[in-house]
Design an enzyme around this catalytic site. Structure first.
Site, mmCIF file in Angstrom:
data_model
loop_
_atom_site.group_PDB
_atom_site.id
_atom_site.type_symbol
_atom_site.label_atom_id
_atom_site.label_comp_id
_atom_site.label_asym_id
_atom_site.label_seq_id
_atom_site.Cartn_x
_atom_site.Cartn_y
_atom_site.Cartn_z
ATOM 1 C CB VAL A 140 47.457 37.933 33.477
ATOM 2 C CG1 VAL A 140 46.960 39.293 33.950
ATOM 3 C CG2 VAL A 140 46.396 36.858 33.725
ATOM 4 C CG ASN A 254 41.469 31.175 43.476
ATOM 5 O OD1 ASN A 254 42.241 31.065 42.526
ATOM 6 N ND2 ASN A 254 40.558 30.267 43.756
ATOM 7 C CG ASP A 267 40.049 31.928 39.804
ATOM 8 O OD1 ASP A 267 39.041 31.716 39.114
ATOM 9 O OD2 ASP A 267 41.098 31.272 39.691
HETATM 10 P P1 AMP Z 1 44.826 33.592 36.321
HETATM 11 O O1 AMP Z 1 44.705 33.140 34.921
HETATM 12 O O2 AMP Z 1 43.739 34.538 36.730
HETATM 13 O O3 AMP Z 1 44.997 32.449 37.288
HETATM 14 O O4 AMP Z 1 46.161 34.458 36.399
HETATM 15 C C1 AMP Z 1 47.429 33.887 36.229
HETATM 16 C C2 AMP Z 1 48.439 34.653 37.035
HETATM 17 O O5 AMP Z 1 48.563 35.980 36.537
HETATM 18 C C3 AMP Z 1 48.082 34.826 38.494
HETATM 19 O O6 AMP Z 1 48.488 33.722 39.236
HETATM 20 C C4 AMP Z 1 48.828 36.094 38.863
HETATM 21 O O7 AMP Z 1 50.175 35.811 39.170
HETATM 22 C C5 AMP Z 1 48.777 36.899 37.589
HETATM 23 N N1 AMP Z 1 47.650 37.838 37.608
HETATM 24 C C6 AMP Z 1 46.398 37.581 37.234
HETATM 25 N N2 AMP Z 1 45.617 38.655 37.351
HETATM 26 C C7 AMP Z 1 46.406 39.643 37.814
HETATM 27 C C8 AMP Z 1 46.175 41.020 38.165
HETATM 28 N N3 AMP Z 1 44.979 41.561 38.042
HETATM 29 N N4 AMP Z 1 47.217 41.739 38.633
HETATM 30 C C9 AMP Z 1 48.438 41.174 38.754
HETATM 31 N N5 AMP Z 1 48.715 39.878 38.449
HETATM 32 C C10 AMP Z 1 47.711 39.117 37.980
#
Ligand code: AMP
Length: 396
Positions: A140, A254, A267
């Site tokens: 991300v 999440n 999530d």
């Molecule tokens: P995910 O793949 O959704 O688990 O995202 C991986 C990591 O990216 C998360 O654990 C957050 O630290 C960061 N992250 C994801 N989405 C966002 C967002 N919309 N804003 C800020 N950080 C994010």
């Protein structure tokens, strides 16, 4: 499922909701870079965000932490991907920074895009900033839409990894459900676009990152903070349940934290749009699983949205104690959940203990409903803002 099937699935994303007309998400079939979010939509979102942000200015009592601005990012190389290319080696580095100043300018009277206001978005429309995090299936990045200056988080998922990991359904579910949700405590998904190899989700930027990290850093939260988080969770879950969506994977990992310290459920990979019918899938994290989901077989092995009430109880416990109530070896955790075996430490206030015990009830039908969670004395005690307004009322 093949990549082709995944793509065709993405074209038909739609959640029919009883309260809202279905939103058009049709994709043009012959585009190399197809998308469900257009420039004009993003301008609309930027303007919405602007007015919401101005509204928030007046509603500051509801916030938890000291209000901070989007941090000004240090000048960081911005990578711009050549449109249509999917090769990491084609990433061009530029010296540009995505900063607070640009966020503000995007919020003050956005000009329509000079060239083609309704043109679909693609990767070349974004300046890519620092990586925000890494999930199992992609990274991300902080991003800024070039023409509007709109700041967002761009989640990049590799189609081959999604297919390999057999999580096509989850990704589709996540996109389908999340793009139809609008609540201050639910992370917005503005849209998505994809190229040959990747899917990009255009997400609301949560400036303070993962709640999990804050919890690990602080050990446990003071009661006032935990109560405000629980109130926000209750408001968000009430909204989801009204739309017949159960999240099913509530846990600190999440939940993200917005720039005003407000929480944002994210999530939706395990969530289910479940009008009336009860589901029997086993998913989620062991510590947060409700008893009705761990019972193997039998006709009792069904559940409804009340599973989120149990998880809210586990979450509240973890906020206040620093660890989940049934944390143990996997076998023991399951056994203890099935029996509801847990004890609340004496440093937890009697009011908080009362609410935990009213949520962690084995019989789903006897768990405290969300509207009563919002009215619980512990919540009321900690969520009274200036002028007597309740934070949770503002959020609902
Ligand atoms: P995910 O793949 O959704 O688990 O995202 C991986 C990591 O990216 C998360 O654990 C957050 O630290 C960061 N992250 C994801 N989405 C966002 C967002 N919309 N804003 C800020 N950080 C994010």
């Amino acid at each position: 499922m093949s990549i082709r099937q995944l793509e065709s699935g993405l074209k038909h994303l739609n959640v029919n909701d009883e309260n809202e007309a279905p939103q058009p998400t049709g994709l043009k079939s012959k585009q190399v870079l197809t998308t469900s979010v257009s420039r004009s939509n993003l301008v609309k979102y930027a303007l919405q965000a602007s007015s919401e942000s101005r509204q928030n200015e007046g509603n500051r009592v509801a916030t938890i932490t000291k209000v901070t601005q989007i941090p000004t990012l240090p000048p960081s190389p911005v990578r711009r991907q050549i449109s249509g290319s999917s090769d990491e080696s084609n990433v061009i580095s530029e010296r540009t920074s995505v900063s607070q100043a640009s966020t503000n300018s995007s919020f003050s009277g956005l000009p329509p895009h000079p060239a083609r206001p309704d043109r679909d978005l693609s990767l070349k429309d974004f300046e890519i900033g620092k990586p925000l995090g890494k999930g199992k299936f992609g990274r991300v990045y902080l991003a800024r839409e070039k023409s509007t200056g709109f700041i967002c988080a761009l989640k990049c998922l590799h189609k081959s990894e999604i297919v390999q990991g057999k999580v096509e359904k989850q990704v589709r579910r996540e996109v389908e459900i999340q793009s139809n949700l609008r609540h201050p405590n639910v992370l917005r998904l503005f849209g998505y676009f994809h190229d040959k190899k990747r899917i990009f989700l255009v997400l609301e930027y949560a400036g303070h990152g993962e709640l999990y990290k804050h919890l690990r850093k602080e050990g446990k939260f003071p009661e006032w903070k935990a109560a405000q988080y629980v109130a926000q969770m209750a408001a968000a879950l009430k909204y989801l349940h009204k739309k017949h969506i159960m999240h099913r994977d509530i846990k600190p990992e999440n939940i993200l934290v917005g720039i005003h310290g407000e929480i944002k459920i994210s999530d939706f990979g395990w969530s289910v749009h479940a009008p009336n019918n009860r589901r029997q899938t086993m998913c989620g994290t062991l510590d947060y699983l409700p008893p009705e989901m761990i019972k193997p077989g039998g006709k009792d092995n069904f559940y409804d949205e009340k599973i989120d009430l149990w998880s809210l109880g586990v979450l509240m416990y973890e906020f206040l104690v620093g660890e989940a109530p049934f944390e143990d070896t996997p076998v023991m955790t399951q056994r203890r959940i099935a029996r509801g075996e847990m004890s609340v430490p004496s440093f937890v206030s009697p009011e908080a203990r009362d609410l935990i015990k009213k949520l962690l009830v084995l019989d789903p039908s006897k768990r405290l409903p969300l509207k009563d969670v919002e009215q619980h004395p512990w919540i009321l005690k900690h969520c009274l803002g200036k002028g007597g307004d309740r934070a949770i009322e503002r959020r609902s």
